[in-house]
Structures are given as structure tokens and as C-alpha cells.
Design a protein around this motif. Structure first.
Motif, PDB file in Angstrom:
ATOM      1  N   UNK A   1       0.261 -55.526 -25.534  1.00 26.34           N
ATOM      2  CA  UNK A   1      -0.210 -55.894 -24.200  1.00 26.34           C
ATOM      3  C   UNK A   1       0.490 -55.079 -23.116  1.00 26.34           C
ATOM      4  N   UNK A   2       1.796 -54.847 -23.278  1.00 26.57           N
ATOM      5  CA  UNK A   2       2.538 -54.050 -22.289  1.00 26.57           C
ATOM      6  C   UNK A   2       2.035 -52.614 -22.269  1.00 26.57           C
ATOM      7  N   UNK A   3       1.800 -52.052 -23.468  1.00 26.12           N
ATOM      8  CA  UNK A   3       1.336 -50.668 -23.554  1.00 26.12           C
ATOM      9  C   UNK A   3      -0.027 -50.505 -22.908  1.00 26.12           C
ATOM     10  N   UNK A   4      -0.882 -51.511 -23.051  1.00 23.86           N
ATOM     11  CA  UNK A   4      -2.210 -51.454 -22.437  1.00 23.86           C
ATOM     12  C   UNK A   4      -2.114 -51.326 -20.917  1.00 23.86           C
ATOM     13  N   UNK A   5      -1.045 -51.885 -20.330  1.00 23.17           N
ATOM     14  CA  UNK A   5      -0.864 -51.832 -18.878  1.00 23.17           C
ATOM     15  C   UNK A   5       0.057 -50.698 -18.454  1.00 23.17           C
ATOM     16  N   UNK A   6       0.555 -49.928 -19.411  1.00 22.12           N
ATOM     17  CA  UNK A   6       1.471 -48.836 -19.076  1.00 22.12           C
ATOM     18  C   UNK A   6       2.875 -49.300 -18.791  1.00 22.12           C
ATOM     19  N   UNK A   7       3.227 -50.490 -19.266  1.00 23.16           N
ATOM     20  CA  UNK A   7       4.548 -51.049 -19.005  1.00 23.16           C
ATOM     21  C   UNK A   7       5.495 -50.814 -20.174  1.00 23.16           C
TER      22      UNK A   7
ATOM     23  N   UNK B   1       9.701 -43.318  -5.247  1.00 20.66           N
ATOM     24  CA  UNK B   1       8.259 -43.454  -5.099  1.00 20.66           C
ATOM     25  C   UNK B   1       7.731 -44.507  -6.067  1.00 20.66           C
ATOM     26  N   UNK B   2       6.540 -44.964  -5.803  1.00 19.82           N
ATOM     27  CA  UNK B   2       5.924 -45.988  -6.662  1.00 19.82           C
ATOM     28  C   UNK B   2       5.547 -45.354  -7.999  1.00 19.82           C
ATOM     29  N   UNK B   3       5.964 -45.961  -9.103  1.00 18.31           N
ATOM     30  CA  UNK B   3       5.619 -45.411 -10.428  1.00 18.31           C
ATOM     31  C   UNK B   3       4.111 -45.448 -10.676  1.00 18.31           C
ATOM     32  N   UNK B   4       3.649 -44.456 -11.390  1.00 22.71           N
ATOM     33  CA  UNK B   4       2.256 -44.425 -11.835  1.00 22.71           C
ATOM     34  C   UNK B   4       2.263 -44.641 -13.340  1.00 22.71           C
ATOM     35  N   UNK B   5       1.745 -45.747 -13.829  1.00 18.18           N
ATOM     36  CA  UNK B   5       1.848 -46.060 -15.254  1.00 18.18           C
ATOM     37  C   UNK B   5       1.124 -45.050 -16.134  1.00 18.18           C
ATOM     38  N   UNK B   6       1.689 -44.842 -17.318  1.00 16.93           N
ATOM     39  CA  UNK B   6       1.039 -43.975 -18.299  1.00 16.93           C
ATOM     40  C   UNK B   6       0.127 -44.835 -19.168  1.00 16.93           C
TER      41      UNK B   6
END
Length: 735
Positions: A503-509, A125-130
């Protein structure tokens, strides 16, 4: 989500000439009922992409299966948005480029890869970012020396709020005490004025918030939401920061341990720092000076490693003497002069100024009437040399990282013993040093793990600056021995990594190595048995525990390796795009011929970081290997759940090979200890196989790095030959 699957088979790059494309289409459309199945001669070209986009827009396709080249290339080309699933089937590098074209075995291999990918979609399934709450974009720099000041300045110049904490009452650290500095710009021959005063002013002008006479009392949370308690002058202040740069520096090696070189015995045997302070104070009157390199460094009894900066610093100090008196006699005794890169010019400058370099080992230092005599084995001349009447002997006594200064935490050893007693997997755990630098509120210990020689750098080959605590980046001599120019570059690199993490954390990456991954582990707590395996085996401290030993995940710390998923005996941990059932479905989708067909099958679980690239490179170089293999990429061998091996053996596979990154000092697993954990888990399953009447030799682990691609064909062929000697898997008859 309800999937509408479109399968797109590329016939370019020789795929259409080597394989029966109609048969592949039937696997997709007939066996797996794909909604759409089309072919194109140049799928990654303009027309091919428009073909897929047309079906997405016109037919509602939301799950795209690209059958063609490796998933490691054209990732941007086959990106149709975060709301679309894209699955790649590698028929080029891992099928037609490394197996016989227009051959039955090659065709069977290609069809199996199509089956495996379509079976994988069932649970994908498509991941949902935290996205955490109250995320911070502030960079915290711990350490106010040259590296810390540089990192803070670069972070502030990039537009990020920056906080700097220094334990001393003034900024500048070790470099701040220097009379002059080594050259940091062309022509790399001239001494430079101390840059610390100007650097401090630049930091202040950039708006960096500075705490001096301060320390970190506590660090809680994770990337984007570190809650840091700063203790200063008896009071405490809290700062929420997004990422941390540890630039705590190093300390000179204890000269009291260098009595064999005369320190403490003779007043005029001093250290590099003492000489620097003497010159800065205008008290250096010596006219015959000896500098002794590797005083403790590159010595198994003291510091086994090269301290990197000592040679350049001694050359600089030798030039101090020559600047004051051009006729002064200056000797440098060395094992090897390490003047890396542009500093070769600096070394030549010292030679031109008349500094005498002697390659040899010091055998004795003695004193008479205040004058020092040095005896050495001269390696250049092959004789013993003696030089006397030295006014000063200066010891280049090396550096010890601040992270290694402190006491070992005994709880780690006790915990390892308890795990062994409980027959738990025993993996090499780096010691934790109580150095009071970060005081992390992590289950895995209050500081960064102390790796080789006490440096906390986590992966020196692929990810410099990264530590085993996500969002915390080491820079400068706390990370590795280095000179000032390297430290300047290091500080900038670590600051950029901290910004990237924010920056990655801000996008949930996720951050490296799975940069951009928006998945994170989900826990089905209804079946949790509080065994603590996930918390103990996570390499990054991403899982804490509550008082009842329930796991408490910290998603922003997670690097999505899946080690926790592989560790869990109850299989309660999964990702939306990576799970135990998903890989299990891939194993079960592979067709295993009957015994009388004499077509054995070998399953390979291959780490995506080194093994998959190496397999791709084998194909790129047209290296042929056994067509019996079926390859399933895994995020890390640490994510391997033993049920996959059981499924494979029950399915009738004749052998299973685990291919992971090399681990150890010379090359490291990208997820630090994943391949090591896989080998430990494999030792457990060997006993089970033997009880079932299956030879344990049918399942084995091996390690490769990306440059081992030329060894892979022989590795796979040899394993196949061994399996032939063992004969077919007896479980084939019970499918």
C-alpha cells in the motif's frame, strides 16, 4: 516552488513566560524576511489552527513554520496537506524545559533554532513521490509449512492475490509430519489434532495460487515490482509481486554431531522428528522414555542459542507416551524448562500426569542388552544421578534456519579486503549465505544477510519481520526460534507488513522506519566519479551498478535514511527535503559569539530515531543541560556528510558531537549500520583536524538509546567541560 513563509510562534506551555517572544519575531520577520509572523497562546488548539489555515487560504502561505513543541507530537494537527511545507521549531522540550527560563543563554538558543529552521527552508522543497510502472499488489509467500500456509491464508483473507511456492511436492513442512500438535488455544493443556490438512484446504479455498516442487530461480526489482522467476518441474514461470514473505522454516540440527549423546552409536537414541514419525506410524512401544533437552542448543560447540520450541515439543511427546500407557516412566532432562506464556499450563499438565523433570547435565549415556542408562549431574539435588533400563532416549536437537543452510559467498570477503586496501570505510558486513531461497538480483548478494546465528531478522527490537531487503519479510522459525503459537502470530504479522509495504509503495511512500516519507534520493550523475561508495554502503540494497560502476537506484527499495548521501564524496545525492546544502545552511545560520564573550558553542548532529526522542524526554523530565549546545536532527548518522563537520569547525564551533543509535547485538541502529558508518567516517576527519591545528577531541561520536535520556545531561556537560580545558576553537578569529 516560490515560498510564502508564515511563522507562527506558540506562547503556551510556558514558552511566552520563559522567552522574549518579540525578539524571536524579529529574527523571523527582520532577519529572514518571513512574509507573516504571528503568535498564539494555544497554537495547536482550534483557534491556533484556524489562524494558520486562514493565512493559507487568504494570504497564500504555502510554507508554515510552527515554533513551539517537538516535531514528534501533533504531527496530525499541523498537517495542512501534501502541497504545504511544514517546518517545526522545538522551543519547548529542547529549550525552555531543559534550560533556565528568562536567561540570556536560553534566549540565544531559541533565536538560533528559529534561524536554523528558516535557513533550512532555502533548499527545502516538497517531495514528489516515485510511482513505479505496473505495480503489483500480489503477496508472494516462500515456504509451504505451517508459517507459510498461515501467511498465505491471512494475505488472501485480507483481499490480496497471493502466490505460494513450496520446494517439496506436498505442503505442510515439518508440522505436517507431526502426530499431534501443542495446544494453541485455552486452556493450553490438551494436545490438538494436526491442523495442516484443514489449513491446506483453507488456503486452496481462499484462491491462493500454489506451486509445489518449485523454487525461486531469480528475484529482480523491488517492492511493488518484484519480478520473480519460479522454477517448477523443468519449466519456468514469471510472477510480478508487490512484497515477499519468507517462511522457509528451519531444519533440525544435524544429530550426527551429537555422538556424545549416543546418537548413531545406539539404535534407540533418536531425535524428536524420528520419535514423531514413530508415533504417527503407530510403532511406539516404549514404556520408559527419556527426553534430553538442549541436545546441541545453548552449547557453544553446536548451537549457542535456545531453539525455543524444544521444551514444549518434548512435553507434548512425553504426553504421547502417557496417553498410550499412563504407567509408563517418562523423564525429561533439562537445563531450564522454557514454557513461555500460557504454556506454563501445559508444563503443569505434564507434571500432573507423572512426567519426571530432572534439572541436570548429561554426563554419560551407555547401553547394555538394548537398555539405555543415563548419568547426569542433578542440579536440584546437588548429586550425580543414574537412571537405567530406558527403552528410548529422544534428543531435542534444536533448529537451524533454512537461511543459514548453504555455502558462504567468498566474494564478500574479497570485496572487503579490496575496500580496506583502498583505504575505504570498513564496516561490518554480515555474511551472505548461498541458500537458494530467493536468488536476488542484487549487487549486495543473492540472499538475505545472515545475521546473528544465521537468522535474517533485521531489527528484532523495533521492526520484527523486517529484513535488510525492503519488501521482504521473514516469518516463523526462519526468522527466530519459536513455537507454533508464536509462528502463527508471526505469519500474520509478516503478512500485514507485506500488505503495508504494498500500500505504501502504491502511494510512493517509504516503509518503516520513515513511514509515509515521499522523498527519494536524486543523483546528479554529471559529477559522479563511479567510486561505488553509495552502492557499497547502502544498508538495504537500494542501489545497484551498471557495467561502468554508475549507480542504478531502485527507489522502491529505498528507506530514505540518506546513508548514500553521507557516503558520496562529490555530494551528488540529495532529497528534496533533505540535502547536504540544507543542513549546511542550518550550521551556518547559528550565531557563534566572539572568543572574548566566553560563550562556547557545541553542535550536535542527533539521529531522529533515538537521540532526538531521548533529548525530548530529557526535556519532558525537566533535566537541565548545558545551554551551549545547538541540535540539528538528522535522519540517520549514516547520512552525515563530513563537510558539515568542516563547516562547523570553520564557523568557530568549539566542539561537534554525533549522537546516534546504539549498534551491536543488544541494540541496533534503526538503519542497521548508520551509526557504525558515522564512527568510521569520523576517524577519517580526525587526521584532517590535527593537520589544521584543531584537536581531534573536539569532534566525537557517541551512541544512545531512547532510555538513556537521564544520562544525556551529564554526557553533554562532560563534553562541554572537556572543551573548556581545550580552550576556544582557534578558527573563531577567522569567521
Amino acid at each position: 516552488m516560490e515560498k510564502k513563509i508564515g511563522v507562527y510562534i506558540c506562547t503556551g506551555c510556558g514558552i511566552g513566560d520563559a522567552l522574549d517572544i518579540d525578539a524571536l519575531s524579529k529574527v523571523a520577520s527582520k532577519e529572514y524576511k518571513a512574509d507573516i509572523c504571528k503568535t498564539d497562546a494555544f497554537l495547536c488548539g482550534k483557534n491556533g489552527i484556524e489562524l494558520i489555515k486562514a493565512d493559507i487560504e487568504g494570504e497564500g502561505v504555502n510554507t508554515v513554520v510552527v515554533v513551539g513543541c517537538s516535531s514528534r507530537i501533533n504531527t496530525d494537527v499541523f498537517n495542512f496537506g501534501s502541497d504545504k511545507i511544514v517546518e517545526r521549531v522545538n522551543l519547548r522540550e529542547q529549550v525552555i524545559w531543559c534550560h533556565t527560563n528568562d536567561d540570556e543563554d536560553t534566549q540565544m538558543l531559541a533565536e538560533d533554532y528559529v534561524r536554523m529552521s528558516l535557513a533550512k527552508l532555502k533548499n527545502l522543497n516538497i517531495p514528489e513521490p516515485f510511482i513505479g510502472e505496473n505495480l503489483s499488489s500480489t503477496v508472494l509467500v516462500v515456504g509451504g509449512g505451517f508459517t507459510g500456509l498461515t501467511a498465505a491464508l491471512e494475505s488472501a483473507k485480507a483481499g490480496y492475490k497471493t502466490v505460494l511456492v513450496e520446494k517439496e511436492d506436498t505442503l505442510g513442512g515439518y508440522v505436517g509430519k507431526m502426530y499431534k500438535q501443542i495446544p494453541t488455544k485455552p486452556p493450553f493443556t490438551d494436545l490438538e489434532e494436526n491442523s495442516i490438512p484443514a489449513l491446506i484446504k483453507a488456503v486452496e479455498d481462499a484462491g491462493v495460487k500454489v506451486y509445489t516442487s518449485a523454487g525461486i530461480a531469480k528475484t529482480d526489482g523491488g517492492p511493488g515490482m518484484f519480478d520473480v522467476t519460479i522454477a517448477q518441474n523443468g519449466s519456468e514461470t514469471e510472477e510480478r509481486v508487490g512484497a515477499i514473505v519468507l517462511a522457509a522454516g528451519a531444519k533440525p540440527y544435524d544429530p550426527e554431531k551429537l555422538g556424545h549423546l549416543g546418537f548413531g552409536k545406539y539404535e534407540n537414541v533418536i531425535t524428536q522428528l524420528m520419535f514423531e514419525e514413530m508415533v504417527a506410524a503407530g510403532k511406539m512401544e516404549a514404556n520408559k522414555v527419556a527426553f534430553i533437552q538442549c541436545a546441541g542448543s545453548r552449547d557453544q560447540e553446536h548451537l549457542p542459542y535456545c531453539s525455543a520450541a524444544c521444551c514444549i515439543e518434548s512435553i507434548k511427546q512425553a504426553l504421547y507416551v502417557k496417553e498410550k500407557n499412563a504407567e509408563a516412566n517418562v523423564y525429561v532432562y533439562y537445563k531450564d524448562i522454557r514454557s513461555n506464556g500460557q504454556y506454563e499450563h501445559f508444563y503443569k499438565r505434564a507434571q500432573q500426569e507423572g512426567v519426571i523433570f530432572v534439572k541436570g547435565d548429561i554426563t554419560d549415556i551407555s547401553e547394555s542388552d538394548g537398555q539405555l542408562t543415563i548419568e547426569a549431574d542433578d542440579h536440584t539435588m546437588g548429586t550425580k544421578s543414574e537412571a537405567d533400563e530406558f527403552d528410548l532416549v529422544v534428543l531435542a536437537n534444536g533448529m537451524v534456519p533454512s537461511a543459514a543452510l548453504g555455502e558462504l559467498i567468498e566474494e564478500e570477503a574479497a570485496e572487503a579486503e579490496a575496500a580496506a586496501a583502498a583505504d575505504e570505510p570498513k564496516v561490518t558486513v554480515p555474511p551472505i549465505i548461498k541458500s537458494n531461497l530467493l536468488n536476488l538480483e542484487y549487487r549486495q548478494g543473492p540472499e538475505l544477510p545472515s545475521l546473528k546465528y544465521g537468522f535474517p531478522d533485521s531489527h528484532y527490537i523495533c521492526f520484527p519481520y523486517e529484513t535488510r531487503r525492503t519488501g521482504i519479510y521473514a516469518a516463523g522459525v526462519v526468522r527466530a526460534p519459536m513455537d507454533m503459537l508464536s509462528a502463527m502470530e508471526d505469519a500474520t504479522g509478516a503478512a500485514l507488513k507485506a500488505i503495508q509495504c504494498i500500500e505504501s509503495t502504491m502511494k510512493g511512500e517509504a516503509v518503516h522506519p520513515r513511514s509515509g516519507d515521499m522523498s527519494f534520493p536524486e543523483f546528479n550523475m554529471n559529477r559522479c566519479t563511479q567510486c561505488k561508495r553509495c552502492t557499497e554502503e547502502c544498508p538495504f540494497g537500494a542501489i545497484n551498478e551498471d557495467a561502468k560502476a554508475n549507480p542504478l537506484p531502485n527507489p522502491t527499495r529505498c528507506r530514505r535514511c540518506g546513508t548514500c548521501m553521507g557516503a558520496c564524496p562529490e555530494r551528488i545525492i540529495s532529497f528534496k527535503n533533505y540535502s547536504v546544502p540544507m543542513i549546511g545552511n542550518m550550521v551556518k545560520a547559528i550565531e557563534v559569539p566572539e572568543e572574548d564573550e566566553e560563550k562556547p558553542r557545541i553542535l550536535i548532529f542527533a539521529c531522529e530515531n533515538d537521540a532526538i526522542p531521548a533529548l525530548d524526554m530529557a526535556g519532558i523530565n525537566r533535566l537541565q543541560y548545558n545551554p551551549w549546545v545547538r541540535i540539528i536532527p538528522v535522519r540517520c548518522l549514516g547520512s552525515l556528510n563530513l563537510v558539515w563537520v568542516n563547516d562547523a569547525m570553520a564557523k568557530g564551533f568549539d566542539g561537534v558531537l554525533l549522537m546516534g543509535c546504539k549498534h551491536g547485538d543488544d541494540y541496533q541502529c534503526h538503519f542497521m549500520k548508520g551509526s557504525e558508518l558515522a564512527e568510521i567516517r569520523l576517524s577519517k576527519i580526525s587526521e584532517t583536524l590535527n593537520r589544521l591545528g584543531l584537536e581531534s577531541e573536539r569532534v566525537r561520536a557517541t551512541t544512545v538509546n531512547i532510555m538513556d535520556y537521564d544520562k544525556i545531561p551529564a554526557m553533554l556537560d562532560d563534553f562541554a567541560a572537556e572543551l573548556e580545558e581545550l580552550g576556544p576553537n582557534p578558527m573563531k578569529d577567522f569567521q
